[in-house]
Design a protein around this motif. Structure first.
Motif, PDB file in Angstrom:
ATOM      1  N   GLU A 247      -8.727  13.737  -2.441  1.00 39.38           N
ATOM      2  CA  GLU A 247      -9.361  12.480  -2.829  1.00 39.38           C
ATOM      3  C   GLU A 247      -9.794  12.477  -4.294  1.00 39.38           C
ATOM      4  O   GLU A 247      -9.969  11.425  -4.888  1.00 39.38           O
TER       5      GLU A 247
ATOM      6  N   THR B 128       9.685   5.680   2.555  1.00 39.03           N
ATOM      7  CA  THR B 128       9.047   6.980   2.673  1.00 39.03           C
ATOM      8  C   THR B 128       9.749   8.042   1.829  1.00 39.03           C
ATOM      9  O   THR B 128      10.941   7.944   1.555  1.00 39.03           O
TER      10      THR B 128
ATOM     11  N   VAL C  73      -5.371   8.928  -6.625  1.00 41.84           N
ATOM     12  CA  VAL C  73      -5.628   8.807  -5.190  1.00 41.84           C
ATOM     13  C   VAL C  73      -6.805   7.866  -4.984  1.00 41.84           C
ATOM     14  O   VAL C  73      -7.858   8.019  -5.600  1.00 41.84           O
TER      15      VAL C  73
ATOM     16  N   GLN D  65      -4.101   7.372   0.437  1.00 38.30           N
ATOM     17  CA  GLN D  65      -3.618   6.173  -0.258  1.00 38.30           C
ATOM     18  C   GLN D  65      -3.718   6.379  -1.760  1.00 38.30           C
ATOM     19  O   GLN D  65      -4.725   6.897  -2.250  1.00 38.30           O
ATOM     20  N   ILE D  66      -2.676   5.966  -2.470  1.00 35.37           N
ATOM     21  CA  ILE D  66      -2.703   6.030  -3.922  1.00 35.37           C
ATOM     22  C   ILE D  66      -2.464   4.627  -4.481  1.00 35.37           C
ATOM     23  O   ILE D  66      -2.131   3.707  -3.746  1.00 35.37           O
ATOM     24  N   ASP D  67      -2.664   4.483  -5.757  1.00 39.45           N
ATOM     25  CA  ASP D  67      -2.624   3.183  -6.419  1.00 39.45           C
ATOM     26  C   ASP D  67      -1.276   2.497  -6.205  1.00 39.45           C
ATOM     27  O   ASP D  67      -0.249   2.996  -6.655  1.00 39.45           O
ATOM     28  N   PRO D  68      -1.237   1.350  -5.527  1.00 37.93           N
ATOM     29  CA  PRO D  68       0.038   0.672  -5.275  1.00 37.93           C
ATOM     30  C   PRO D  68       0.692   0.102  -6.522  1.00 37.93           C
ATOM     31  O   PRO D  68       1.884  -0.184  -6.516  1.00 37.93           O
TER      32      PRO D  68
ATOM     33  N   ALA E  11       5.274   4.229   1.718  1.00 37.80           N
ATOM     34  CA  ALA E  11       4.938   2.922   1.171  1.00 37.80           C
ATOM     35  C   ALA E  11       4.889   1.921   2.322  1.00 37.80           C
ATOM     36  O   ALA E  11       5.901   1.664   2.964  1.00 37.80           O
TER      37      ALA E  11
ATOM     38  N   PHE F 199      -3.637  11.456   5.779  1.00 36.75           N
ATOM     39  CA  PHE F 199      -3.285  10.151   5.212  1.00 36.75           C
ATOM     40  C   PHE F 199      -4.032   9.916   3.911  1.00 36.75           C
ATOM     41  O   PHE F 199      -5.260   9.941   3.888  1.00 36.75           O
TER      42      PHE F 199
ATOM     43  N   VAL G 184       0.865  -1.169   0.000  1.00 33.22           N
ATOM     44  CA  VAL G 184       0.000   0.000   0.000  1.00 33.22           C
ATOM     45  C   VAL G 184       0.902   1.219   0.000  1.00 33.22           C
ATOM     46  O   VAL G 184       1.812   1.296   0.797  1.00 33.22           O
ATOM     47  N   ILE G 185       0.662   2.166  -0.911  1.00 37.20           N
ATOM     48  CA  ILE G 185       1.426   3.403  -0.911  1.00 37.20           C
ATOM     49  C   ILE G 185       0.525   4.495  -0.388  1.00 37.20           C
ATOM     50  O   ILE G 185      -0.613   4.608  -0.791  1.00 37.20           O
ATOM     51  N   ALA G 186       1.043   5.316   0.514  1.00 33.64           N
ATOM     52  CA  ALA G 186       0.240   6.363   1.118  1.00 33.64           C
ATOM     53  C   ALA G 186       0.960   7.681   1.043  1.00 33.64           C
ATOM     54  O   ALA G 186       2.174   7.724   1.035  1.00 33.64           O
TER      55      ALA G 186
END
Length: 283
Positions: free
Chosen positions: A38, A100, A43, A53-56, A89, A51, A9-11
């Motif tokens: 968002e 990071t 995203v 999250q974006i597409d891993p 990440a 926080f 997961v990437i954030a």
């Protein structure tokens, strides 16, 4: 992107100045900004104001484009703008992974893009962790660090890992003032804070050879402008034979000198009794 013990997961975490940590106390400006974040392409969700999250599975260019879209929003917050932007990440189930991107100087979109791309280029290159803290006023040139388990098809040698980051900062805008470099593979690592990326080359093979010795659990070489520290760790005190073996590695490689210090730490001993100076001055 390489998977380690689960789905990656990437954030993108945005740390806000003066933002309270308790639910219900969030700054309205930061909440509004996160709602806008968002909507940025790439995203996935912004569950909290800090926080995102974006597409891993996003490729490098998409990560950069998404990060730039987020930057535009938070940079436009005026006096409420975040102090730092941090891309994280996260490998679920492994809280110790340090992947990071952190910057406090994102007002220049061109430099921000360069910095994000420098970090993102390594995410799909077989490294288990990639960390980049950018340069900032009063805090030095920043640090670019890569980690690899050194095993399997995507495993790296220390020379490959260090060579990758060395090459990455050998071109503008980093060549004139490169960040500090750190590469770690299995139990060997090298940290170069000397301001010249190429200084680590002579220490790579000794680091790997020392880390492979049965009497040691890890070997780390730290280069600074004035000194070199060789930090060795083991589970027991060294015997005379083991000490001679260690010093033979360093002597044969021709890396010993007046500015070199070699310290051994027995991690099973009490702190006051754990360190032994093998060469140079006491730490």
């Amino acid at each position: 992107m390489r998977r380690i013990r689960g789905v990656v997961v990437i954030a993108l975490a945005v740390t806000l100045v003066g933002c309270a940590g308790q639910e219900g106390d969030a700054d309205p400006a930061s909440v509004d900004a996160m709602l806008d974040v968002e909507k940025v392409s790439g995203v996935l969700v912004a569950p909290y104001e800090h926080f995102v999250q974006i597409d891993p599975d996003a490729p490098e260019d998409e990560i950069v484009t998404t990060a730039l879209g987020v930057r535009d929003i938070v940079d436009g917050m005026g006096e409420d703008r975040p102090r730092d932007l941090e891309i994280v990440a996260v490998y679920p189930g492994d809280p110790y992974v340090n992947t990071t991107f952190t910057t406090s100087t994102y007002d220049d979109p061109d430099r921000f893009e360069d910095d994000v791309r420098l970090w993102a280029r390594f995410l799909d290159d077989g490294f288990t962790e990639v960390s980049y803290v950018t340069a900032s006023e009063g805090a030095g040139p920043g640090t670019l660090a890569v980690f690899s388990e050194g095993q399997g098809e995507a495993g790296k040698t220390l020379a490959e890992a260090y060579g990758a980051i060395e090459q990455a900062v050998s071109e503008p805008p980093y060549s004139d003032a490169p960040p500090s470099l750190y590469a770690s593979v299995d139990h060997a690592s090298i940290s170069n804070k000397a301001g010249r990326a190429d200084l680590g080359d002579a220490w790579i093979e000794p680091s790997e050879e020392l880390a492979s010795l049965d009497c040691l659990t890890s070997a780390r070489v730290s280069l600074t402008p004035d000194e070199t520290w060789v930090s060795l760790v083991g589970d027991t005190d060294l015997t005379a034979e083991q000490t001679a073996q260690i010093m033979a590695v360093l002597t044969d490689r021709g890396v010993l000198g007046p500015a070199v210090n070699v310290i051994h730490t027995n991690r099973s001993a009490l702190p006051k009794d754990s360190k032994t100076t093998l060469y140079g001055v006491a730490e």
